[in-house]
Scaffold this motif. Structure first.
Motif, PDB file in Angstrom:
ATOM      1  N   MET A   1      47.178  89.540 -75.318  1.00 48.10           N
ATOM      2  CA  MET A   1      48.490  89.390 -75.934  1.00 48.10           C
ATOM      3  C   MET A   1      49.509  90.242 -75.172  1.00 48.10           C
ATOM      4  O   MET A   1      49.281  91.416 -74.914  1.00 48.10           O
ATOM      5  N   LYS A   2      50.605  89.640 -74.833  1.00 45.26           N
ATOM      6  CA  LYS A   2      51.639  90.316 -74.067  1.00 45.26           C
ATOM      7  C   LYS A   2      52.430  91.292 -74.945  1.00 45.26           C
ATOM      8  O   LYS A   2      52.825  90.954 -76.058  1.00 45.26           O
ATOM      9  N   GLU A   3      52.647  92.510 -74.413  1.00 46.85           N
ATOM     10  CA  GLU A   3      53.442  93.481 -75.156  1.00 46.85           C
ATOM     11  C   GLU A   3      54.914  93.129 -75.069  1.00 46.85           C
ATOM     12  O   GLU A   3      55.392  92.714 -74.017  1.00 46.85           O
ATOM     13  N   LEU A   4      55.614  93.311 -76.173  1.00 46.91           N
ATOM     14  CA  LEU A   4      57.042  93.032 -76.221  1.00 46.91           C
ATOM     15  C   LEU A   4      57.798  94.258 -76.710  1.00 46.91           C
ATOM     16  O   LEU A   4      57.230  95.128 -77.373  1.00 46.91           O
ATOM     17  N   LEU A   5      59.068  94.294 -76.395  1.00 47.02           N
ATOM     18  CA  LEU A   5      59.955  95.342 -76.883  1.00 47.02           C
ATOM     19  C   LEU A   5      60.580  94.878 -78.191  1.00 47.02           C
ATOM     20  O   LEU A   5      60.945  93.712 -78.336  1.00 47.02           O
ATOM     21  N   ASP A   6      60.718  95.770 -79.142  1.00 48.89           N
ATOM     22  CA  ASP A   6      61.382  95.498 -80.409  1.00 48.89           C
ATOM     23  C   ASP A   6      62.791  96.077 -80.285  1.00 48.89           C
ATOM     24  O   ASP A   6      62.953  97.296 -80.247  1.00 48.89           O
ATOM     25  N   ILE A   7      63.804  95.216 -80.190  1.00 46.22           N
ATOM     26  CA  ILE A   7      65.157  95.654 -79.869  1.00 46.22           C
ATOM     27  C   ILE A   7      66.085  95.511 -81.065  1.00 46.22           C
ATOM     28  O   ILE A   7      66.113  94.471 -81.727  1.00 46.22           O
ATOM     29  N   HIS A   8      66.860  96.580 -81.310  1.00 50.72           N
ATOM     30  CA  HIS A   8      67.850  96.617 -82.386  1.00 50.72           C
ATOM     31  C   HIS A   8      69.159  97.118 -81.780  1.00 50.72           C
ATOM     32  O   HIS A   8      69.217  98.252 -81.300  1.00 50.72           O
ATOM     33  N   ILE A   9      70.197  96.277 -81.809  1.00 49.81           N
ATOM     34  CA  ILE A   9      71.498  96.675 -81.273  1.00 49.81           C
ATOM     35  C   ILE A   9      72.519  96.580 -82.394  1.00 49.81           C
ATOM     36  O   ILE A   9      72.690  95.520 -83.014  1.00 49.81           O
ATOM     37  N   TYR A  10      73.185  97.718 -82.656  1.00 51.52           N
ATOM     38  CA  TYR A  10      74.125  97.820 -83.762  1.00 51.52           C
ATOM     39  C   TYR A  10      75.525  98.188 -83.282  1.00 51.52           C
ATOM     40  O   TYR A  10      75.672  98.841 -82.250  1.00 51.52           O
ATOM     41  N   THR A  11      76.527  97.794 -84.048  1.00 51.69           N
ATOM     42  CA  THR A  11      77.893  98.271 -83.889  1.00 51.69           C
ATOM     43  C   THR A  11      78.280  98.892 -85.230  1.00 51.69           C
ATOM     44  O   THR A  11      77.556  98.721 -86.218  1.00 51.69           O
ATOM     45  N   PRO A  12      79.417  99.572 -85.295  1.00 53.32           N
ATOM     46  CA  PRO A  12      79.849 100.084 -86.605  1.00 53.32           C
ATOM     47  C   PRO A  12      80.034  98.962 -87.636  1.00 53.32           C
ATOM     48  O   PRO A  12      79.941  99.203 -88.836  1.00 53.32           O
ATOM     49  N   GLU A  13      80.265  97.744 -87.178  1.00 52.10           N
ATOM     50  CA  GLU A  13      80.462  96.611 -88.088  1.00 52.10           C
ATOM     51  C   GLU A  13      79.148  95.985 -88.562  1.00 52.10           C
ATOM     52  O   GLU A  13      79.136  95.248 -89.536  1.00 52.10           O
ATOM     53  N   GLY A  14      78.051  96.220 -87.855  1.00 51.97           N
ATOM     54  CA  GLY A  14      76.781  95.629 -88.261  1.00 51.97           C
ATOM     55  C   GLY A  14      75.860  95.335 -87.101  1.00 51.97           C
ATOM     56  O   GLY A  14      76.060  95.806 -85.985  1.00 51.97           O
TER      57      GLY A  14
END
Length: 83
Positions: A1-14
């Motif tokens: 199984m290929k490893e993946l990155l868990d990405i979270h990108i936020y701004t002050p608005e959401g």
């Protein structure tokens, strides 16, 4: 199984982007850099440019930013940016 990155990108608005990717590129204050699975922990200041998240079997996601910061730790990327 290929490893993946868990990405979270936020701004002050959401939330701008939340998902899995095989790699991500960031406009760092000292130059652009890429993150792959198992990357060493890092916190970096971001400058104006584009964040590019290469998803598996889907088109890449590009987000233009004015600046911000990013943290990479244990295949989880969290970024707080201004768009």
């Amino acid at each position: 199984m290929k490893e993946l990155l868990d990405i979270h990108i936020y701004t002050p608005e959401g939330v701008v982007f939340q998902g899995k990717a095989v790699s991500a590129k960031f406009p760092g204050a000292k130059g652009s850099f890429a993150v792959l699975p198992q990357h060493a922990p890092i916190i970096s200041l971001l400058t104006a440019g584009k964040i590019v998240c290469q998803q598996e079997e889907q088109p890449s996601v590009e987000i233009s930013i004015k600046g911000g910061f990013v943290e990479v730790k244990k295949n989880v990327i969290s970024a707080c940016v201004e768009v």
